[in-house]
Design a protein around this motif. Structure first.
Motif, PDB file in Angstrom:
ATOM      1  N   LYS A  22       0.699  -1.113   0.024  1.00  0.00           N
ATOM      2  CA  LYS A  22       0.054  -0.061   0.004  1.00  0.00           C
ATOM      3  C   LYS A  22       0.730   1.382   0.094  1.00  0.00           C
ATOM      4  CE  LYS A  22      -4.007  -2.311   2.220  1.00  0.00           C
ATOM      5  NZ  LYS A  22      -4.645  -2.191   3.509  1.00  0.00           N
ATOM      6  N   ILE A  23       2.273   1.123   0.141  1.00  0.00           N
ATOM      7  CA  ILE A  23       3.118   2.269   0.107  1.00  0.00           C
ATOM      8  C   ILE A  23       3.181   2.844  -1.247  1.00  0.00           C
ATOM      9  CG2 ILE A  23       5.381   3.004   1.012  1.00  0.00           C
ATOM     10  CD1 ILE A  23       3.377   2.635   3.223  1.00  0.00           C
ATOM     11  N   SER A  24       2.906   3.986  -1.442  1.00  0.00           N
ATOM     12  CA  SER A  24       3.263   4.377  -3.031  1.00  0.00           C
ATOM     13  C   SER A  24       4.651   4.506  -3.353  1.00  0.00           C
ATOM     14  CB  SER A  24       2.507   5.745  -3.160  1.00  0.00           C
ATOM     15  OG  SER A  24       3.188   6.834  -2.384  1.00  0.00           O
ATOM     16  N   ASP A  25       4.861   4.440  -4.543  1.00  0.00           N
ATOM     17  CA  ASP A  25       6.198   4.767  -5.180  1.00  0.00           C
ATOM     18  C   ASP A  25       6.926   6.060  -4.574  1.00  0.00           C
ATOM     19  OD1 ASP A  25       6.389   2.260  -6.269  1.00  0.00           O
ATOM     20  OD2 ASP A  25       6.221   2.789  -8.291  1.00  0.00           O
ATOM     21  N   ASN A  26       6.206   7.011  -4.406  1.00  0.00           N
ATOM     22  CA  ASN A  26       6.524   8.612  -4.211  1.00  0.00           C
ATOM     23  C   ASN A  26       7.018   8.390  -2.771  1.00  0.00           C
ATOM     24  OD1 ASN A  26       6.143   9.599  -6.525  1.00  0.00           O
ATOM     25  ND2 ASN A  26       4.002  10.531  -6.245  1.00  0.00           N
ATOM     26  N   ILE A  27       6.461   7.722  -1.873  1.00  0.00           N
ATOM     27  CA  ILE A  27       6.907   7.320  -0.478  1.00  0.00           C
ATOM     28  C   ILE A  27       8.204   6.919  -0.204  1.00  0.00           C
ATOM     29  CG2 ILE A  27       6.537   6.728   1.902  1.00  0.00           C
ATOM     30  CD1 ILE A  27       4.566   9.212   1.192  1.00  0.00           C
ATOM     31  N   ARG A  28       8.166   5.555  -1.132  1.00  0.00           N
ATOM     32  CA  ARG A  28       9.610   5.018  -1.206  1.00  0.00           C
ATOM     33  C   ARG A  28      10.695   5.686  -1.679  1.00  0.00           C
ATOM     34  NH1 ARG A  28       6.344  -0.296  -3.224  1.00  0.00           N
ATOM     35  NH2 ARG A  28       5.902  -1.394  -1.305  1.00  0.00           N
ATOM     36  N   LYS A  29      10.380   6.575  -2.823  1.00  0.00           N
ATOM     37  CA  LYS A  29      11.518   7.292  -3.392  1.00  0.00           C
ATOM     38  C   LYS A  29      12.020   8.361  -2.388  1.00  0.00           C
ATOM     39  CE  LYS A  29      10.289   7.399  -8.116  1.00  0.00           C
ATOM     40  NZ  LYS A  29       9.613   8.066  -9.270  1.00  0.00           N
ATOM     41  N   LYS A  30      11.324   8.714  -1.409  1.00  0.00           N
ATOM     42  CA  LYS A  30      11.746   9.529  -0.335  1.00  0.00           C
ATOM     43  C   LYS A  30      12.598   9.125   0.665  1.00  0.00           C
ATOM     44  CE  LYS A  30       7.772  12.564  -0.789  1.00  0.00           C
ATOM     45  NZ  LYS A  30       6.653  13.360  -0.165  1.00  0.00           N
ATOM     46  N   PHE A  31      12.541   7.887   0.736  1.00  0.00           N
ATOM     47  CA  PHE A  31      13.375   7.296   1.815  1.00  0.00           C
ATOM     48  C   PHE A  31      14.913   7.046   1.107  1.00  0.00           C
ATOM     49  CE2 PHE A  31       9.591   6.072   3.717  1.00  0.00           C
ATOM     50  CZ  PHE A  31       9.903   6.330   5.420  1.00  0.00           C
ATOM     51  N   GLY A  32      15.361   7.314  -0.031  1.00  0.00           N
ATOM     52  CA  GLY A  32      16.470   7.173  -0.465  1.00  0.00           C
ATOM     53  C   GLY A  32      16.903   8.453  -1.125  1.00  0.00           C
ATOM     54  N   MET A  33      18.232   8.280  -1.743  1.00  0.00           N
ATOM     55  CA  MET A  33      18.798   9.608  -2.498  1.00  0.00           C
ATOM     56  C   MET A  33      18.037   9.744  -4.063  1.00  0.00           C
ATOM     57  SD  MET A  33      20.965  11.146  -0.154  1.00  0.00           S
ATOM     58  CE  MET A  33      22.018  12.138  -1.287  1.00  0.00           C
ATOM     59  N   ASP A  34      18.016  10.983  -4.428  1.00  0.00           N
ATOM     60  CA  ASP A  34      17.842  11.140  -5.853  1.00  0.00           C
ATOM     61  C   ASP A  34      19.033  10.860  -6.645  1.00  0.00           C
ATOM     62  OD1 ASP A  34      15.267  11.882  -5.980  1.00  0.00           O
ATOM     63  OD2 ASP A  34      15.459  13.862  -5.810  1.00  0.00           O
ATOM     64  N   LEU A  35      18.925  10.256  -7.758  1.00  0.00           N
ATOM     65  CA  LEU A  35      20.097   9.818  -8.598  1.00  0.00           C
ATOM     66  C   LEU A  35      20.740  11.157  -9.044  1.00  0.00           C
ATOM     67  CD1 LEU A  35      21.847   7.493  -9.727  1.00  0.00           C
ATOM     68  CD2 LEU A  35      20.384   7.440 -11.703  1.00  0.00           C
ATOM     69  N   ASP A  36      19.929  12.214  -9.419  1.00  0.00           N
ATOM     70  CA  ASP A  36      20.513  13.245  -9.854  1.00  0.00           C
ATOM     71  C   ASP A  36      21.686  13.886  -8.855  1.00  0.00           C
ATOM     72  OD1 ASP A  36      19.219  13.660 -12.179  1.00  0.00           O
ATOM     73  OD2 ASP A  36      17.428  14.662 -11.107  1.00  0.00           O
ATOM     74  N   LYS A  37      21.341  13.652  -7.559  1.00  0.00           N
ATOM     75  CA  LYS A  37      22.335  14.247  -6.609  1.00  0.00           C
ATOM     76  C   LYS A  37      23.304  13.390  -6.107  1.00  0.00           C
ATOM     77  CE  LYS A  37      18.359  16.502  -4.401  1.00  0.00           C
ATOM     78  NZ  LYS A  37      17.558  16.664  -3.222  1.00  0.00           N
TER      79      LYS A  37
END
Length: 93
Positions: A22-37
């Motif tokens: 039920k956890i959205s991909d947007n939430i999961r992305k926030k737990f890691g680093m952005d590849l751009d960074k």
């Protein structure tokens, strides 16, 4: 500060939040680093590449992951036909 209880807590947190469908991909992305960074340099076959050449996906074991060469148009797919530094993907992270 018993290491056993800390590990038990982290394992339980991981199971509740990251394996939960039920956890959205947007939430999961926030737990890691952005590849751009974190992507300092990217070279494929001696040609520059960047974060736009990668596609994000979530793995229940490793968390946030990125795939290189996931183009929708397979005719543009990058293929390595020879070994060596000049024919490979080189990343600086």
């Amino acid at each position: 500060s018993n290491p056993f209880f800390i590990m038990l807590y982290l394992k339980s947190f991981y199971g509740i939040y990251f394996k939960n469908p039920k956890i959205s991909d947007n939430i999961r992305k926030k737990f890691g680093m952005d590849l751009d960074k974190i992507l300092i340099s990217c070279v494929f076959k001696m040609m520059p590449c960047n974060a736009n050449n990668f596609t994000w996906y979530y793995d229940v074991v490793y968390g946030n992951c990125w795939k290189f060469n996931t183009l929708e148009n397979q005719s543009d797919e990058q293929i390595i036909t020879q070994p060596g530094v000049f024919h490979s993907l080189q990343l600086g992270i």
